[in-house]
Design a protein around this motif. Structure first.
Motif, PDB file in Angstrom:
ATOM      1  N   SER A 188      48.796  38.333  50.858  1.00  0.00           N
ATOM      2  CA  SER A 188      49.306  38.171  49.496  1.00  0.00           C
ATOM      3  C   SER A 188      48.492  37.135  48.717  1.00  0.00           C
ATOM      4  O   SER A 188      48.312  37.255  47.498  1.00  0.00           O
ATOM      5  CB  SER A 188      50.788  37.767  49.537  1.00  0.00           C
ATOM      6  N   VAL A 189      47.980  36.133  49.432  1.00  0.00           N
ATOM      7  CA  VAL A 189      47.106  35.144  48.778  1.00  0.00           C
ATOM      8  C   VAL A 189      45.821  35.818  48.307  1.00  0.00           C
ATOM      9  O   VAL A 189      45.344  35.602  47.185  1.00  0.00           O
ATOM     10  CB  VAL A 189      46.802  33.974  49.735  1.00  0.00           C
ATOM     11  N   SER A 190      45.241  36.646  49.162  1.00  0.00           N
ATOM     12  CA  SER A 190      44.016  37.364  48.796  1.00  0.00           C
ATOM     13  C   SER A 190      44.264  38.330  47.642  1.00  0.00           C
ATOM     14  O   SER A 190      43.427  38.473  46.740  1.00  0.00           O
ATOM     15  CB  SER A 190      43.467  38.128  50.006  1.00  0.00           C
ATOM     16  N   ALA A 191      45.423  38.996  47.671  1.00  0.00           N
ATOM     17  CA  ALA A 191      45.740  39.930  46.593  1.00  0.00           C
ATOM     18  C   ALA A 191      45.840  39.206  45.251  1.00  0.00           C
ATOM     19  O   ALA A 191      45.411  39.730  44.205  1.00  0.00           O
ATOM     20  CB  ALA A 191      47.050  40.659  46.903  1.00  0.00           C
ATOM     21  N   ASP A 192      46.383  37.988  45.279  1.00  0.00           N
ATOM     22  CA  ASP A 192      46.489  37.221  44.030  1.00  0.00           C
ATOM     23  C   ASP A 192      45.114  36.786  43.530  1.00  0.00           C
ATOM     24  O   ASP A 192      44.879  36.687  42.324  1.00  0.00           O
ATOM     25  CB  ASP A 192      47.382  35.997  44.255  1.00  0.00           C
ATOM     26  N   ALA A 193      44.188  36.535  44.464  1.00  0.00           N
ATOM     27  CA  ALA A 193      42.845  36.088  44.082  1.00  0.00           C
ATOM     28  C   ALA A 193      41.967  37.231  43.579  1.00  0.00           C
ATOM     29  O   ALA A 193      40.856  36.975  43.078  1.00  0.00           O
ATOM     30  CB  ALA A 193      42.176  35.395  45.267  1.00  0.00           C
ATOM     31  N   LEU A 194      42.453  38.465  43.673  1.00  0.00           N
ATOM     32  CA  LEU A 194      41.675  39.584  43.127  1.00  0.00           C
ATOM     33  C   LEU A 194      41.389  39.403  41.638  1.00  0.00           C
ATOM     34  O   LEU A 194      40.398  39.914  41.123  1.00  0.00           O
ATOM     35  CB  LEU A 194      42.423  40.904  43.347  1.00  0.00           C
ATOM     36  N   ARG A 195      42.264  38.677  40.932  1.00  0.00           N
ATOM     37  CA  ARG A 195      42.067  38.484  39.492  1.00  0.00           C
ATOM     38  C   ARG A 195      40.768  37.741  39.181  1.00  0.00           C
ATOM     39  O   ARG A 195      40.172  37.926  38.120  1.00  0.00           O
ATOM     40  CB  ARG A 195      43.259  37.746  38.891  1.00  0.00           C
ATOM     41  N   TYR A 196      40.320  36.911  40.126  1.00  0.00           N
ATOM     42  CA  TYR A 196      39.025  36.251  39.931  1.00  0.00           C
ATOM     43  C   TYR A 196      37.891  37.268  39.982  1.00  0.00           C
ATOM     44  O   TYR A 196      36.965  37.237  39.162  1.00  0.00           O
ATOM     45  CB  TYR A 196      38.819  35.167  40.993  1.00  0.00           C
ATOM     46  N   GLY A 197      37.968  38.149  40.985  1.00  0.00           N
ATOM     47  CA  GLY A 197      36.950  39.187  41.062  1.00  0.00           C
ATOM     48  C   GLY A 197      36.968  40.115  39.864  1.00  0.00           C
ATOM     49  O   GLY A 197      35.919  40.561  39.389  1.00  0.00           O
ATOM     50  N   GLN A 198      38.141  40.434  39.356  1.00  0.00           N
ATOM     51  CA  GLN A 198      38.252  41.278  38.170  1.00  0.00           C
ATOM     52  C   GLN A 198      37.587  40.613  36.967  1.00  0.00           C
ATOM     53  O   GLN A 198      36.933  41.281  36.161  1.00  0.00           O
ATOM     54  CB  GLN A 198      39.718  41.565  37.884  1.00  0.00           C
ATOM     55  N   GLN A 199      37.736  39.286  36.860  1.00  0.00           N
ATOM     56  CA  GLN A 199      37.106  38.568  35.771  1.00  0.00           C
ATOM     57  C   GLN A 199      35.580  38.606  35.902  1.00  0.00           C
ATOM     58  O   GLN A 199      34.863  38.831  34.919  1.00  0.00           O
ATOM     59  CB  GLN A 199      37.604  37.110  35.764  1.00  0.00           C
ATOM     60  N   PHE A 200      35.077  38.402  37.114  1.00  0.00           N
ATOM     61  CA  PHE A 200      33.627  38.442  37.327  1.00  0.00           C
ATOM     62  C   PHE A 200      33.070  39.832  37.030  1.00  0.00           C
ATOM     63  O   PHE A 200      32.009  39.977  36.416  1.00  0.00           O
ATOM     64  CB  PHE A 200      33.272  38.061  38.770  1.00  0.00           C
ATOM     65  N   ALA A 201      33.792  40.870  37.488  1.00  0.00           N
ATOM     66  CA  ALA A 201      33.333  42.244  37.269  1.00  0.00           C
ATOM     67  C   ALA A 201      33.303  42.577  35.779  1.00  0.00           C
ATOM     68  O   ALA A 201      32.405  43.294  35.309  1.00  0.00           O
ATOM     69  CB  ALA A 201      34.242  43.218  38.018  1.00  0.00           C
ATOM     70  N   ALA A 202      34.289  42.085  35.029  1.00  0.00           N
ATOM     71  CA  ALA A 202      34.338  42.365  33.586  1.00  0.00           C
ATOM     72  C   ALA A 202      33.195  41.689  32.860  1.00  0.00           C
ATOM     73  O   ALA A 202      32.665  42.221  31.872  1.00  0.00           O
ATOM     74  CB  ALA A 202      35.673  41.900  33.026  1.00  0.00           C
ATOM     75  N   GLN A 203      32.776  40.503  33.332  1.00  0.00           N
ATOM     76  CA  GLN A 203      31.692  39.789  32.680  1.00  0.00           C
ATOM     77  C   GLN A 203      30.329  40.321  33.069  1.00  0.00           C
ATOM     78  O   GLN A 203      29.352  40.133  32.338  1.00  0.00           O
ATOM     79  CB  GLN A 203      31.780  38.300  33.043  1.00  0.00           C
ATOM     80  N   GLY A 204      30.243  41.017  34.215  1.00  0.00           N
ATOM     81  CA  GLY A 204      28.985  41.611  34.628  1.00  0.00           C
ATOM     82  C   GLY A 204      28.020  40.617  35.256  1.00  0.00           C
ATOM     83  O   GLY A 204      28.254  39.439  35.307  1.00  0.00           O
TER      84      GLY A 204
END
Length: 259
Positions: free
Chosen positions: A243-259
């Protein structure tokens, strides 16, 4: 009988004596007062004082400046409310380390205050995942490392996030399938890569803690979390780390959006 005499001015008057002879014109005094039937003469209006050209132009310029300022405010207001320019969610534009709030609070590791970027994924992976990159190179790799101490926990949790950028969504999906399969390797975590260090840190990898992954277009987000030092965990503890890792997915989503 002689003809009666007309009265005339007295002898001491300066007025000429009336003609007393027949055929002469009778003297009539000159009227000096205005006639009652003459039109009344109004006074001529006084001319207005000449205007000041400098003051006139100053007032005109001030009026134009006021109109321009007011027009600018109106234009800015309309642009801000235009559907083509919606306000950004959360106010100011976010940087790589600023992501939407989540369940847990993460702090960048002291050895990686900013995400690290690479272009050679094969050199930063192992086993079957490395073999995949050797035949299908990535276009970029972003890795970040965080720490957290969730409420009710007395151990420090390390969480690392990787964003693998592939040329196509199909290539990212193929990599995702390999990475989710046990014993196929993974992206090299920051500790094994020598980017960061911490006392008691063991090997991160699939099955070694909470694992989560997610596809985002042509990007694959991989997150792993674990306690350090790593001990034998119960299923409940593994579920919590996941569940901790699932919550940290938002960081990866931010990086992916910025390219």
């Amino acid at each position: 009988m002689s003809a009666p005499q007309r009265p005339g001015p007295p002898p001491w008057s300066n007025q000429p004596q009336p003609y007393g002879q027949p055929g002469q014109t009778e003297y009539i005094p000159r009227v000096t007062e205005p006639r009652r039937d003459e039109p009344f003469q109004f006074e001529e209006p006084q001319p207005e004082p000449p205007s000041n050209p400098a003051a006139t132009w100053a007032l005109r310029v001030a009026g134009l400046v006021a109109i321009a300022v007011l027009s600018g405010f109106v234009w800015a207001y309309l642009q801000d409310d235009s559907p083509e320019n919606p306000p950004a969610a959360g106010g100011d534009q976010q940087t790589e380390n600023e992501v939407p709030a989540g369940r847990f609070e993460f702090t960048p590791h002291k050895d990686m205050p900013e995400p690290k970027r690479d272009t050679d994924c094969a050199a930063n992976s192992r086993d079957a995942v490395k073999q995949f990159f050797q035949r299908s190179p990535c276009t970029g790799l972003i890795r970040a490392l965080y720490t957290s101490t969730p409420p009710g926990q007395d151990k420090l949790i390390y969480t690392w996030v990787a964003v693998v950028q592939m040329p196509t969504p199909e290539a990212a999906a193929e990599l995702h399938e390999i990475a989710q399969t046990p014993n196929t390797g993974n992206i090299t975590d920051p500790f094994l890569a020598g980017i960061a260090s911490a006392e008691g840190v063991g090997k991160f990898g699939l099955g070694q803690g909470g694992y989560e992954s997610q596809l985002s277009g042509a990007n694959l987000i991989i997150v792993e979390s674990d306690w350090m030092p790593s001990d034998k965990r119960t299923e409940e503890q593994d579920a919590f780390l996941t569940s901790v890792s699932a919550d940290a997915l938002r960081y990866g989503q931010q990086f992916a959006a910025q390219g």
